[in-house]
Scaffold this motif. Structure first.
Motif, PDB file in Angstrom:
ATOM      1  N   ALA A  61       1.041  -1.491  -0.254  1.00  0.00           N
ATOM      2  CA  ALA A  61       0.238   0.237   0.320  1.00  0.00           C
ATOM      3  C   ALA A  61       0.468   1.374  -0.135  1.00  0.00           C
ATOM      4  CB  ALA A  61      -0.853   0.083   1.150  1.00  0.00           C
ATOM      5  N   SER A  62       2.085   1.276   0.820  1.00  0.00           N
ATOM      6  CA  SER A  62       2.339   2.516   0.876  1.00  0.00           C
ATOM      7  C   SER A  62       3.856   2.505  -0.315  1.00  0.00           C
ATOM      8  CB  SER A  62       3.328   2.111   1.857  1.00  0.00           C
ATOM      9  OG  SER A  62       3.860   1.226   2.503  1.00  0.00           O
ATOM     10  N   ASN A  63       4.503   1.105  -1.211  1.00  0.00           N
ATOM     11  CA  ASN A  63       5.590   1.004  -1.715  1.00  0.00           C
ATOM     12  C   ASN A  63       4.983   2.085  -3.353  1.00  0.00           C
ATOM     13  OD1 ASN A  63       6.987   0.651  -3.909  1.00  0.00           O
ATOM     14  ND2 ASN A  63       7.415  -1.403  -3.075  1.00  0.00           N
ATOM     15  N   PRO A  64       5.759   3.044  -2.925  1.00  0.00           N
ATOM     16  CA  PRO A  64       5.180   3.762  -4.204  1.00  0.00           C
ATOM     17  C   PRO A  64       5.525   3.576  -5.681  1.00  0.00           C
ATOM     18  CG  PRO A  64       7.803   4.658  -4.049  1.00  0.00           C
ATOM     19  CD  PRO A  64       7.173   3.302  -2.415  1.00  0.00           C
ATOM     20  N   TRP A  65       6.431   2.818  -5.515  1.00  0.00           N
ATOM     21  CA  TRP A  65       6.167   1.612  -6.767  1.00  0.00           C
ATOM     22  C   TRP A  65       5.613   1.107  -7.509  1.00  0.00           C
ATOM     23  CZ3 TRP A  65       8.964   5.554  -8.231  1.00  0.00           C
ATOM     24  CH2 TRP A  65      10.452   6.082  -7.746  1.00  0.00           C
ATOM     25  N   THR A  66       4.308   0.405  -6.173  1.00  0.00           N
ATOM     26  CA  THR A  66       3.236  -0.147  -7.066  1.00  0.00           C
ATOM     27  C   THR A  66       1.758   0.281  -6.530  1.00  0.00           C
ATOM     28  OG1 THR A  66       3.486  -1.321  -4.420  1.00  0.00           O
ATOM     29  CG2 THR A  66       4.978  -2.325  -6.561  1.00  0.00           C
ATOM     30  N   ARG A  67       1.738   1.024  -5.560  1.00  0.00           N
ATOM     31  CA  ARG A  67       0.911   1.849  -4.893  1.00  0.00           C
ATOM     32  C   ARG A  67      -0.424   0.737  -4.989  1.00  0.00           C
ATOM     33  NH1 ARG A  67       0.903   7.473  -7.123  1.00  0.00           N
ATOM     34  NH2 ARG A  67       3.299   7.693  -7.763  1.00  0.00           N
ATOM     35  N   GLY A  68      -0.276  -0.727  -4.499  1.00  0.00           N
ATOM     36  CA  GLY A  68      -1.707  -1.360  -4.305  1.00  0.00           C
ATOM     37  C   GLY A  68      -0.838  -2.689  -4.395  1.00  0.00           C
ATOM     38  N   ALA A  69      -2.653  -3.800  -3.878  1.00  0.00           N
ATOM     39  CA  ALA A  69      -1.605  -5.523  -4.630  1.00  0.00           C
ATOM     40  C   ALA A  69      -1.491  -5.373  -5.702  1.00  0.00           C
ATOM     41  CB  ALA A  69      -2.029  -6.145  -3.508  1.00  0.00           C
ATOM     42  N   TYR A  70      -2.116  -5.706  -6.660  1.00  0.00           N
ATOM     43  CA  TYR A  70      -2.939  -6.049  -7.386  1.00  0.00           C
ATOM     44  C   TYR A  70      -4.597  -4.951  -8.608  1.00  0.00           C
ATOM     45  CZ  TYR A  70      -4.988 -10.426  -5.749  1.00  0.00           C
ATOM     46  OH  TYR A  70      -5.555 -10.451  -4.459  1.00  0.00           O
ATOM     47  N   ALA A  71      -4.182  -4.986  -9.268  1.00  0.00           N
ATOM     48  CA  ALA A  71      -5.494  -4.079 -10.083  1.00  0.00           C
ATOM     49  C   ALA A  71      -7.025  -5.139 -10.328  1.00  0.00           C
ATOM     50  CB  ALA A  71      -5.237  -3.689 -11.327  1.00  0.00           C
ATOM     51  N   ALA A  72      -8.039  -4.276  -9.960  1.00  0.00           N
ATOM     52  CA  ALA A  72      -9.057  -4.762 -10.574  1.00  0.00           C
ATOM     53  C   ALA A  72     -10.102  -3.494 -11.247  1.00  0.00           C
ATOM     54  CB  ALA A  72      -9.894  -4.918  -9.008  1.00  0.00           C
ATOM     55  N   VAL A  73     -11.019  -4.066 -12.348  1.00  0.00           N
ATOM     56  CA  VAL A  73     -11.816  -3.159 -12.507  1.00  0.00           C
ATOM     57  C   VAL A  73     -12.932  -3.088 -12.177  1.00  0.00           C
ATOM     58  CG1 VAL A  73     -13.044  -3.203 -15.252  1.00  0.00           C
ATOM     59  CG2 VAL A  73     -11.082  -4.043 -14.848  1.00  0.00           C
ATOM     60  N   THR A  74     -13.412  -0.968 -12.032  1.00  0.00           N
ATOM     61  CA  THR A  74     -14.400  -0.693 -11.487  1.00  0.00           C
ATOM     62  C   THR A  74     -15.662  -0.860 -12.206  1.00  0.00           C
ATOM     63  OG1 THR A  74     -12.759   1.751 -11.236  1.00  0.00           O
ATOM     64  CG2 THR A  74     -15.146   1.478 -11.301  1.00  0.00           C
ATOM     65  N   PRO A  75     -16.298  -1.411 -11.412  1.00  0.00           N
ATOM     66  CA  PRO A  75     -17.323  -1.880 -12.255  1.00  0.00           C
ATOM     67  C   PRO A  75     -18.437  -0.938 -13.050  1.00  0.00           C
ATOM     68  CG  PRO A  75     -17.711  -2.241  -9.819  1.00  0.00           C
ATOM     69  CD  PRO A  75     -16.293  -1.461  -9.801  1.00  0.00           C
ATOM     70  N   GLY A  76     -18.811  -1.544 -14.523  1.00  0.00           N
ATOM     71  CA  GLY A  76     -19.261  -0.659 -15.408  1.00  0.00           C
ATOM     72  C   GLY A  76     -18.228  -0.164 -15.577  1.00  0.00           C
ATOM     73  N   ARG A  77     -17.167  -0.471 -16.202  1.00  0.00           N
ATOM     74  CA  ARG A  77     -15.568   0.195 -16.797  1.00  0.00           C
ATOM     75  C   ARG A  77     -15.072  -1.283 -17.535  1.00  0.00           C
ATOM     76  NH1 ARG A  77     -18.454   3.792 -16.221  1.00  0.00           N
ATOM     77  NH2 ARG A  77     -17.835   6.138 -15.610  1.00  0.00           N
ATOM     78  N   HIS A  78     -16.039  -2.575 -17.752  1.00  0.00           N
ATOM     79  CA  HIS A  78     -15.453  -3.618 -18.149  1.00  0.00           C
ATOM     80  C   HIS A  78     -14.379  -3.709 -19.545  1.00  0.00           C
ATOM     81  CE1 HIS A  78     -14.834  -7.785 -19.096  1.00  0.00           C
ATOM     82  NE2 HIS A  78     -15.187  -7.772 -20.326  1.00  0.00           N
TER      83      HIS A  78
END
Length: 430
Positions: free
Chosen positions: A364-381
């Motif tokens: 979460a705090s790693n500036p080169w990742t900014r999270g674990a892995y990506a998930a699409v926002t509902p409605g933006r498939h």
């Protein structure tokens, strides 16, 4: 912090003091990021006779595939751990050929507590399977939470296990059509030496410049100019494997700006959170190696443990979605207390004294990742497809967010890097 320095093990970068590797003036292709996708892209380009250099912001290769061997004295995968869809995973045969020890392990739950009360694990497993079928059968791209009833404690536990603890987002943030497009990930394997060790081994001889963040990519002339903290590199094309969190957050500037459709696509695939809370324990409370345990609490406060993998003394706790972000923000002490209290709820007060040491992964705090892995926002498939489109036949994107049916996986990231490199090779002359 669990991220230890392992730069001395890095192929070409290890052949000379870190930083002594000079940036080439004009390779055919620059690859941004030395994670699984970047490693695959570079290997593919080299095999096709292209000159390539990887620039990596961190002090090691592997990206979100990283095995820490120093914190607990045994291999601990800070990032990805399972070789998903192992019968069609680009790391499986490589690992076996190079002597890594693999063990089959699915993550069907074997022990479940609802609050402080043990319950039959098969009830949660069956509810999760039924919920998965319902969500995957959706005809519209809506939040998965709108299709399922989570009022029952068993259903709520199943929903947390499917959403936060698997997809890294809660069900109200999970796109039904994106979920439906993912592959069945079985069969799964774990690696005794750590999945991160396999990825590191595969990329160990590549031309990588570490500690070299990319700040700016110019494509306002022929080819591209990649501007880094160590200088600029001109090339025919660039493959960007940075996370969508970095792209959407402006971690790399582009001149001219990326097309609006590309920018919107990156923003529509935000990073989810799966945080691990490893606990080193000197008692096992009757749990066998590899036992999958879930403590399910009302209000989406669930905690999953992989118990004592490969007969180590680690219980690896997992929290995801909003809870994962919350505990990541609270810090390591709070996260270890949370996981320890979970053990007390399941096994009694003696469980607290059995914890020798704990930790927290910090994606979460790693500036080169900014999270674990990506998930699409509902409605933006359609966002993944939009982000995958090359820009100006010079800027290509790759990574776990663009891995087709294997999104959110290390093997999928590798395949994405291969595909991007194949596309580049068709356009860039040597």
């Amino acid at each position: 912090m669990m991220l230890t320095r392992r730069a001395a093990l890095l192929g070409l970068a290890a052949a000379a003091p870190l930083g002594a590797f000079r940036l080439p003036s004009n390779p055919d292709v620059v690859v941004v990021g030395a994670g699984s996708a970047g490693i695959a892209a570079a290997l593919t380009l080299q095999a096709q006779g292209k000159s390539v250099v990887i620039v990596e912001a961190m002090d090691r290769i592997g990206g979100r595939a990283f095995t820490d061997t120093s914190t607990f004295g045994v291999p601990f995968d800070v990032g990805c751990a399972w070789l998903h869809k192992s019968n069609d995973n680009p790391y499986t045969d490589y690992a076996r050929t190079n002597g890594f020890r693999l063990q089959a392990h699915e993550y069907d739950l074997e022990r479940v507590w609802l609050g402080r009360e043990p319950t039959q694990a098969h009830l949660v497993n069956e509810a999760e399977e039924a919920m998965s079928e319902t969500i995957a059968g959706a005809e519209a791209d809506v939040p998965a939470s709108t299709l399922v009833d989570l009022s029952d404690p068993i259903a709520e536990a199943a929903g947390d296990y499917l959403g936060a603890l698997d997809m890294a987002v809660d069900l109200d943030e999970l796109s039904t059509l994106d979920y439906a497009s993912t592959d069945d990930l079985e069969p799964n394997l774990l690696c005794a030496e750590g999945f991160g060790s396999i990825v590191h081994h595969r990329g160990r001889s590549l031309p990588v410049r570490l500690n070299t963040p990319v700040r700016h990519i110019r494509w306002d002339g022929p080819g591209v100019t990649v501007e880094t903290d160590a200088g600029s590199i001109r090339a025919g094309a660039v493959i960007v494997t940075a996370s969508t969190g970095v792209l959407a957050g402006g971690g790399i500037r582009f001149t001219p700006d990326l097309p609006v459709a590309t920018q919107e696509a990156a923003a529509d695939i935000p990073m989810g959170m799966l945080a691990k809370i490893p606990l080193l324990r000197d008692q096992r409370f009757g749990l066998e190696s590899f036992t999958d345990v879930l403590l399910a609490r009302r209000g989406r406060r669930d905690l999953y443990f992989l118990s004592f993998p490969f007969d180590t003394d680690l219980m690896v706790g997992f929290v995801g979605g909003d809870l994962g972000w919350e505990l990541s923000a609270a810090g390591e002490d709070a996260a270890v207390d949370f996981a320890t209290q979970g053990l007390v709820e399941m096994f009694g007060s003696d469980a607290a004294s059995a914890v020798v040491k704990g930790g927290l992964t910090r994606w979460a705090s790693n500036p080169w990742t900014r999270g674990a892995y990506a998930a699409v926002t509902p409605g933006r498939h359609g966002a993944r497809e939009a982000l995958a489109r090359p820009v100006g036949d010079r800027i290509f994107f790759a990574g776990e967010a663009l891995a087709g049916g294997l999104v959110q996986t290390c093997g999928g990231a590798f395949r994405s890097g291969e595909a991007a490199a194949q596309a580049v090779s068709a356009l860039v002359r040597t």
